[in-house]
Enzyme design. Structure first.
Site, PDB file in Angstrom:
ATOM      1  N   ARG A 108       0.830  -1.218   0.000  1.00 44.18           N
ATOM      2  CA  ARG A 108       0.000   0.000   0.000  1.00 44.18           C
ATOM      3  C   ARG A 108       0.859   1.260   0.000  1.00 44.18           C
ATOM      4  O   ARG A 108       0.502   2.266   0.604  1.00 44.18           O
ATOM      5  CB  ARG A 108      -0.969  -0.013   1.189  1.00 44.18           C
ATOM      6  CG  ARG A 108      -2.329   0.591   0.822  1.00 44.18           C
ATOM      7  CD  ARG A 108      -3.324   0.622   1.983  1.00 44.18           C
ATOM      8  NE  ARG A 108      -3.697  -0.686   2.456  1.00 44.18           N
ATOM      9  CZ  ARG A 108      -3.957  -0.987   3.740  1.00 44.18           C
ATOM     10  NH1 ARG A 108      -3.889  -0.057   4.664  1.00 44.18           N
ATOM     11  NH2 ARG A 108      -4.296  -2.208   4.087  1.00 44.18           N
ATOM     12  N   ARG A 166      -3.001   6.671   0.761  1.00 41.78           N
ATOM     13  CA  ARG A 166      -3.375   7.882   1.475  1.00 41.78           C
ATOM     14  C   ARG A 166      -2.275   8.519   2.316  1.00 41.78           C
ATOM     15  O   ARG A 166      -2.420   9.662   2.742  1.00 41.78           O
ATOM     16  CB  ARG A 166      -4.592   7.602   2.370  1.00 41.78           C
ATOM     17  CG  ARG A 166      -5.905   7.684   1.607  1.00 41.78           C
ATOM     18  CD  ARG A 166      -7.086   7.494   2.537  1.00 41.78           C
ATOM     19  NE  ARG A 166      -7.164   6.122   3.031  1.00 41.78           N
ATOM     20  CZ  ARG A 166      -7.788   5.767   4.152  1.00 41.78           C
ATOM     21  NH1 ARG A 166      -8.366   6.682   4.905  1.00 41.78           N
ATOM     22  NH2 ARG A 166      -7.833   4.494   4.521  1.00 41.78           N
ATOM     23  N   ARG A 223      -6.482  11.862  -5.943  1.00 45.90           N
ATOM     24  CA  ARG A 223      -7.754  11.171  -5.729  1.00 45.90           C
ATOM     25  C   ARG A 223      -8.870  12.185  -5.513  1.00 45.90           C
ATOM     26  O   ARG A 223      -9.972  12.036  -6.035  1.00 45.90           O
ATOM     27  CB  ARG A 223      -7.674  10.270  -4.484  1.00 45.90           C
ATOM     28  CG  ARG A 223      -7.188   8.849  -4.689  1.00 45.90           C
ATOM     29  CD  ARG A 223      -8.172   7.981  -5.439  1.00 45.90           C
ATOM     30  NE  ARG A 223      -9.489   7.876  -4.826  1.00 45.90           N
ATOM     31  CZ  ARG A 223      -9.820   7.055  -3.853  1.00 45.90           C
ATOM     32  NH1 ARG A 223      -8.926   6.234  -3.362  1.00 45.90           N
ATOM     33  NH2 ARG A 223     -11.044   7.030  -3.371  1.00 45.90           N
ATOM     34  N   ASP A 272      -7.127  -3.075  -6.753  1.00 39.44           N
ATOM     35  CA  ASP A 272      -7.680  -3.711  -5.551  1.00 39.44           C
ATOM     36  C   ASP A 272      -8.004  -5.153  -5.870  1.00 39.44           C
ATOM     37  O   ASP A 272      -8.263  -5.500  -7.030  1.00 39.44           O
ATOM     38  CB  ASP A 272      -8.927  -2.984  -5.067  1.00 39.44           C
ATOM     39  CG  ASP A 272      -9.376  -3.510  -3.707  1.00 39.44           C
ATOM     40  OD1 ASP A 272      -8.893  -2.979  -2.696  1.00 39.44           O
ATOM     41  OD2 ASP A 272     -10.158  -4.477  -3.655  1.00 39.44           O
ATOM     42  N   TYR A 300     -14.954 -11.716   1.243  1.00 39.13           N
ATOM     43  CA  TYR A 300     -15.735 -10.511   0.938  1.00 39.13           C
ATOM     44  C   TYR A 300     -17.040 -10.876   0.233  1.00 39.13           C
ATOM     45  O   TYR A 300     -18.097 -10.324   0.512  1.00 39.13           O
ATOM     46  CB  TYR A 300     -14.926  -9.542   0.062  1.00 39.13           C
ATOM     47  CG  TYR A 300     -13.807  -8.865   0.811  1.00 39.13           C
ATOM     48  CD1 TYR A 300     -14.076  -7.904   1.770  1.00 39.13           C
ATOM     49  CD2 TYR A 300     -12.478  -9.178   0.561  1.00 39.13           C
ATOM     50  CE1 TYR A 300     -13.047  -7.277   2.470  1.00 39.13           C
ATOM     51  CE2 TYR A 300     -11.442  -8.555   1.252  1.00 39.13           C
ATOM     52  CZ  TYR A 300     -11.739  -7.608   2.207  1.00 39.13           C
ATOM     53  OH  TYR A 300     -10.725  -6.995   2.895  1.00 39.13           O
TER      54      TYR A 300
END
Lengths: 342, 342
Positions: free
Chosen positions: A26, A30, A39, A75, A150
């Site tokens: 990652r 962010r 973004r 992702d 998921y």
């Protein structure tokens, strides 16, 4: 293989390196202000769908940190979305599935992935990135168990109760689900390598919720299918999960060239469990990156030291970069890793 | 000790038992309709503060399931609230702290617990419960690390970044914080045993987020202080955490008579890591209780079988009862455990 001589690829292959290679799970995300600017309030899936933006995001951490590999900005649920399974990445929550997987009838919703038709944007992103990069690009996919969790839970879970219940009560159906997801992952990885990725990582982030016996019986065959499905491509295959102390040997046996390890186990002990035929990747606790630099530096030095006692070491975090991480700390980690063991 | 001959106390002491004793973490809780009726929309802390209601909730699972021990209905942050640290249990979230712990100045907010003045309701609840019970009551408290994680993070956390950062950057302050929390836990446990509890459990639920080295250096001393602080009372001391495969030996060494184990490791293997001088407690995956009965029964049988190869076995889940669990399944688990290994 234009990067056969790179430190990253050589370490993955357990070949001697001049400096220990390092990248961060990652790393495109962010923690970087330039990521947050780009973004803005664009939805995650829209960002992935735009090769110009996705490739820029993929390149940002390479420029900022000087890492030895890039990882595609994407992702693990992107292939599901691409074949029409309603799934979105919800900010602050994670992947959310419209209609969770409940029975054999839902298998029909998992058609094969046709990369040129379904994920042209991913292929284009890989091409744009690799045209600019001077380090290897890592492609990735979700491992069947983690993706299935998921699909079955409908979103992130703490206990995986529905997933485990299906696994144990309908093992045949669960196996067919994981097998389809394995096919999806193979197609997704092959498309990325075909477009220029030099290595792949299989993320089985939540496999650590399982006992070794359950992993071996219900999960490992599908993950092994993914890893075998890209073996002929000749790129290093990294296999990663969190809290996998009891699973490390099996995750190697599944067909990995490199096994990713979290911070719960010293890297050299992890390597002993994995065996001499595979490299290891890890294992700085991302939470520690929020501590003052001397704390981080001591930890990096210890990991480098232990890494020398493994057959091959790719430095990384034990899980993804936390959003509150100061990018300056990660840049210093890279610098420190490149200085090498004391 | 009126319950010295009970199966639960005997198993904790590694003495032979006629039937394997069983209880469930969070057995008093939302899985029971009679609990949901009694709680209604009463806040958690108000429920704990009402001895009539809290004792009734404590007794409900004993009547419903026929378990071999009760556990006090309370929460690990109750002592904090009792000394005036603003903390509440928020439905669907967990403990939330008004003003998180940030520096040495915050130590002054952690004054000693004076049980008669601060937690008369807890003492009354224990007395009401033990007057009615014909099985032992387990008192409990949070271990210093897990309680500190709520104090420092301000609530539940996924990564414990602030906690780990403080632990590593200000180990002396972190140690003083854990030491104060140890004193609080000792006073809380002694009050419960003084009022009639026959055993205690130390919940270090989140210790599994740590490496063994960090646990040993920064966490174990305070947990050992809690366990030593009740040693003279002569009641069995259970020590539990989740994902503690790398910590099991240390959690025993900290001074436990029984070490609680989650489902990630077979019970007999866990016992090998813990050693012959301690009993084990566990380790049915609570998620599996949502599977059909034959799945649950096979798992219970396997655990009972492995339990025979340990010095002493208290059957339990590997973590708390999930709210969606069918109480009928737990009743059948108790029945099956009492039938014994095949």
């Amino acid at each position: 293989m234009g990067f056969d001589d790179s430190a990253f690829i050589r370490a993955c292959r357990r070949q001697p390196v001049d400096t220990v290679p390092v990248w961060f799970m990652r790393q495109a995300g962010r923690a970087l202000p330039e990521y947050r600017r780009l973004r803005a309030d664009r939805p995650f899936m829209a960002t992935v769908a735009d090769p110009e933006v996705a490739s820029e995001i993929t390149l940002q951490p390479v420029r900022r940190y000087g890492v030895d590999a890039a990882i595609l900005f994407s992702d693990i649920v992107v292939p599901l979305a691409a074949i029409g399974v309603g799934v979105d990445i919800v900010a602050g929550r994670g992947p959310v599935v419209d209609r969770p997987f409940r029975s054999g009838a839902d298998l029909d919703r998992l058609r094969p992935l046709e990369p040129e038709a379904d994920i042209p944007h991913v292929i284009d992103t890989v091409k744009l990135v690799t045209a600019e990069l001077d380090v290897p690009l890592i492609g990735f996919c979700g491992a069947p168990f983690t993706v299935a969790s998921y699909l079955i839970e409908g979103g992130p879970s703490r206990d995986y109760a529905l997933t485990k219940s299906l696994m144990r009560s309908e093992p045949e159906l669960f196996g067919r689900l994981l097998d389809r997801l394995a096919d999806l992952s193979v197609a997704f990885l092959r498309a990325q390598v075909g477009a220029g990725a030099s290595a792949v990582q299989l993320f089985d982030s939540w496999a650590g919720a399982l006992s070794g016996a359950d992993y071996r019986r219900h999960v490992m065959p599908a993950s092994a299918k993914v890893l075998a499905g890209v073996a002929d491509l000749g790129v290093p295959r990294i296999h990663f999960g969190v809290g996998t102390g009891e699973l490390l040997g099996l995750m190697g046996e599944a067909g990995a060239d490199v096994v990713g390890v979290d911070w719960r186990i010293p890297l050299d002990e992890a390597s002993r469990r994995i065996g001499p035929d595979r490299a290891v990747q890890g294992n700085l606790d991302p939470a520690l990156c929020l501590a003052p630099w001397p704390v981080v530096e001591a930890e990096v030095a210890d990991i480098l030291d232990r890494g020398q006692r493994t057959p091959g070491h790719v430095f990384n975090l034990g899980h993804g970069v936390l959003p509150d991480t100061d990018p300056e700390v990660l840049a210093r980690v890279v610098e420190r890793v490149h200085k090498g063991p004391a």
